[in-house]
Design a protein around this motif. Structure first.
Motif, PDB file in Angstrom:
ATOM      1  N   GLU A   6       0.828  -1.201   0.000  1.00 26.13           N
ATOM      2  CA  GLU A   6       0.000   0.000   0.000  1.00 26.13           C
ATOM      3  C   GLU A   6       0.870   1.262   0.000  1.00 26.13           C
ATOM      4  O   GLU A   6       0.603   2.214   0.727  1.00 26.13           O
ATOM      5  N   SER A   7       1.924   1.210  -0.810  1.00 27.93           N
ATOM      6  CA  SER A   7       2.849   2.342  -0.916  1.00 27.93           C
ATOM      7  C   SER A   7       3.061   2.673  -2.386  1.00 27.93           C
ATOM      8  O   SER A   7       4.099   2.318  -2.972  1.00 27.93           O
ATOM      9  N   PRO A   8       2.100   3.323  -3.039  1.00 26.76           N
ATOM     10  CA  PRO A   8       2.224   3.617  -4.468  1.00 26.76           C
ATOM     11  C   PRO A   8       3.423   4.501  -4.781  1.00 26.76           C
ATOM     12  O   PRO A   8       3.686   5.474  -4.080  1.00 26.76           O
ATOM     13  N   ARG A  26       3.137   6.509   1.612  1.00 28.60           N
ATOM     14  CA  ARG A  26       2.727   5.445   2.530  1.00 28.60           C
ATOM     15  C   ARG A  26       1.813   6.043   3.583  1.00 28.60           C
ATOM     16  O   ARG A  26       2.218   6.896   4.361  1.00 28.60           O
ATOM     17  N   HIS A  27       0.560   5.577   3.581  1.00 27.17           N
ATOM     18  CA  HIS A  27      -0.451   6.096   4.503  1.00 27.17           C
ATOM     19  C   HIS A  27      -0.589   7.614   4.371  1.00 27.17           C
ATOM     20  O   HIS A  27      -0.736   8.330   5.363  1.00 27.17           O
ATOM     21  N   GLY A  28      -0.493   8.086   3.100  1.00 29.21           N
ATOM     22  CA  GLY A  28      -0.673   9.502   2.844  1.00 29.21           C
ATOM     23  C   GLY A  28       0.546  10.362   3.068  1.00 29.21           C
ATOM     24  O   GLY A  28       0.513  11.574   2.828  1.00 29.21           O
ATOM     25  N   VAL A  29       1.654   9.762   3.528  1.00 32.55           N
ATOM     26  CA  VAL A  29       2.875  10.518   3.803  1.00 32.55           C
ATOM     27  C   VAL A  29       3.884  10.279   2.684  1.00 32.55           C
ATOM     28  O   VAL A  29       4.220   9.128   2.375  1.00 32.55           O
ATOM     29  N   ALA A  30       4.374  11.371   2.062  1.00 32.25           N
ATOM     30  CA  ALA A  30       5.347  11.256   0.977  1.00 32.25           C
ATOM     31  C   ALA A  30       6.731  10.964   1.531  1.00 32.25           C
ATOM     32  O   ALA A  30       7.122  11.475   2.584  1.00 32.25           O
ATOM     33  N   ALA A  31       7.467  10.122   0.799  1.00 34.92           N
ATOM     34  CA  ALA A  31       8.823   9.770   1.227  1.00 34.92           C
ATOM     35  C   ALA A  31       9.672   9.478  -0.006  1.00 34.92           C
ATOM     36  O   ALA A  31       9.159   9.129  -1.073  1.00 34.92           O
ATOM     37  N   LYS A  49       5.219   6.529 -16.907  1.00 32.86           N
ATOM     38  CA  LYS A  49       4.662   7.555 -16.021  1.00 32.86           C
ATOM     39  C   LYS A  49       5.537   7.734 -14.788  1.00 32.86           C
ATOM     40  O   LYS A  49       5.791   8.860 -14.340  1.00 32.86           O
ATOM     41  N   ILE A  50       6.036   6.637 -14.233  1.00 32.63           N
ATOM     42  CA  ILE A  50       6.870   6.694 -13.027  1.00 32.63           C
ATOM     43  C   ILE A  50       8.228   7.323 -13.321  1.00 32.63           C
ATOM     44  O   ILE A  50       8.756   8.104 -12.523  1.00 32.63           O
ATOM     45  N   LEU A  51       8.796   6.979 -14.483  1.00 29.59           N
ATOM     46  CA  LEU A  51      10.127   7.492 -14.834  1.00 29.59           C
ATOM     47  C   LEU A  51      10.083   8.929 -15.345  1.00 29.59           C
ATOM     48  O   LEU A  51      11.124   9.573 -15.478  1.00 29.59           O
ATOM     49  N   LYS A  52       8.889   9.403 -15.677  1.00 27.05           N
ATOM     50  CA  LYS A  52       8.685  10.781 -16.122  1.00 27.05           C
ATOM     51  C   LYS A  52       9.626  11.140 -17.271  1.00 27.05           C
ATOM     52  O   LYS A  52       9.723  10.419 -18.252  1.00 27.05           O
ATOM     53  N   SER A  53      10.363  12.231 -17.171  1.00 29.14           N
ATOM     54  CA  SER A  53      11.220  12.672 -18.272  1.00 29.14           C
ATOM     55  C   SER A  53      12.379  11.712 -18.516  1.00 29.14           C
ATOM     56  O   SER A  53      13.029  11.774 -19.560  1.00 29.14           O
ATOM     57  N   GLY A  54      12.633  10.830 -17.557  1.00 24.50           N
ATOM     58  CA  GLY A  54      13.726   9.870 -17.716  1.00 24.50           C
ATOM     59  C   GLY A  54      13.338   8.632 -18.499  1.00 24.50           C
ATOM     60  O   GLY A  54      14.181   7.769 -18.750  1.00 24.50           O
TER      61      GLY A  54
END
Length: 251
Positions: A6-8, A26-31, A49-54
């Motif tokens: 549960e950590s998109p 994770r649980h709404g907290v960015a890391a 999408k995850i790699l974006k410009s890379g």
């Protein structure tokens, strides 16, 4: 040494120092954490999408081969075409391709009959169902489906993945049935194993499922599989239930 569920993941980038920066929630907290390498076991559109410009050009090309399809689980036999006196498709067919009045088409199958263990009501799986709610419908899910690429995308993906995986300091690895165009469960597993080995993972042949003897197929498995033709229907016309089968021979 840990598994995060549960950590998109929002983004993956390679830092100037060469580390893999993984940003997630994770649980709404960015890391953000740093890793030596990353295996992207996702479809091309998600990886891009995850790699974006890379994201490499070959990956963006591969992402264009994805399409969405709705899948419904229901009991509506009107999507099975002409039915016989037994309530099943005429001719013993279990997979039915049915044209619709709106110009579309559906692909349906009676899921319980695939494995020979009939239940009531019989569940039917339909790909690309009509928009209205079907009789007995219990779920409708949108899936992402990959189609085979054209020759330009094929070559770009083939050589792009090889170049990425064979870099001297490779950091990004890709896994999934699409990686080597097998589009199968076994192909996905093989690509995952190859990615792990690319990171230096070593296989213990005594307990690895592909090499350990305790995972060997039961004797006569291939002959049994040929006789059942994937429908658990033997040459004499009988259809054994799960209880009649050796666990190792169940389809």
């Amino acid at each position: 040494d840990r598994a995060l569920t549960e950590s998109p993941v929002d983004a993956i980038q390679i830092s100037k120092a060469g580390a893999v920066e993984v940003s997630y929630r994770r649980h709404g907290v960015a890391a953000t954490e740093h890793f030596d390498a990353s295996i992207l076991a996702v479809h091309p559109p998600i990886a891009a999408k995850i790699l974006k410009s890379g994201a490499a050009e070959w990956l963006r090309m591969a992402a264009q081969n994805a399409e969405s399809i709705n899948v419904s689980v229901h009991t509506d036999k009107s999507l099975l075409g002409e039915l016989g006196h037994d309530g099943h498709p005429v001719g013993g067919k279990n997979v039915v391709y049915l044209a619709r009045a709106d110009g579309g088409a559906t692909l349906s199958m009676q899921w319980d009959r695939v494995r020979g263990d009939a239940v009531t009501p019989a569940p039917i799986i339909t790909y690309d169902p009509p928009q209205h709610t079907l009789a007995g419908e219990i779920s409708r899910t949108e899936w992402e489906h990959l189609s085979y690429p054209d020759i330009h995308s094929y070559l770009a993906q083939k050589y792009g993945i090889a170049a990425e995986h064979n870099k001297k300091d490779a950091r990004l690895f890709y896994a999934g049935s699409w990686v080597d165009f097998q589009y199968s469960h076994s192909g996905a597993m093989q690509s995952g194993i190859a990615a792990a080995q690319g990171l230096g993972a070593k296989v213990n042949n005594t307990d690895f499922f592909e090499t350990a003897h305790q995972f060997d197929d039961a004797q006569g498995f291939e002959e049994y599989a040929l006789k059942t033709s994937g429908h658990l229907k033997l040459a004499d016309g009988t259809s054994p239930t799960k209880r009649d089968l050796d666990p190792k021979c169940r389809a």
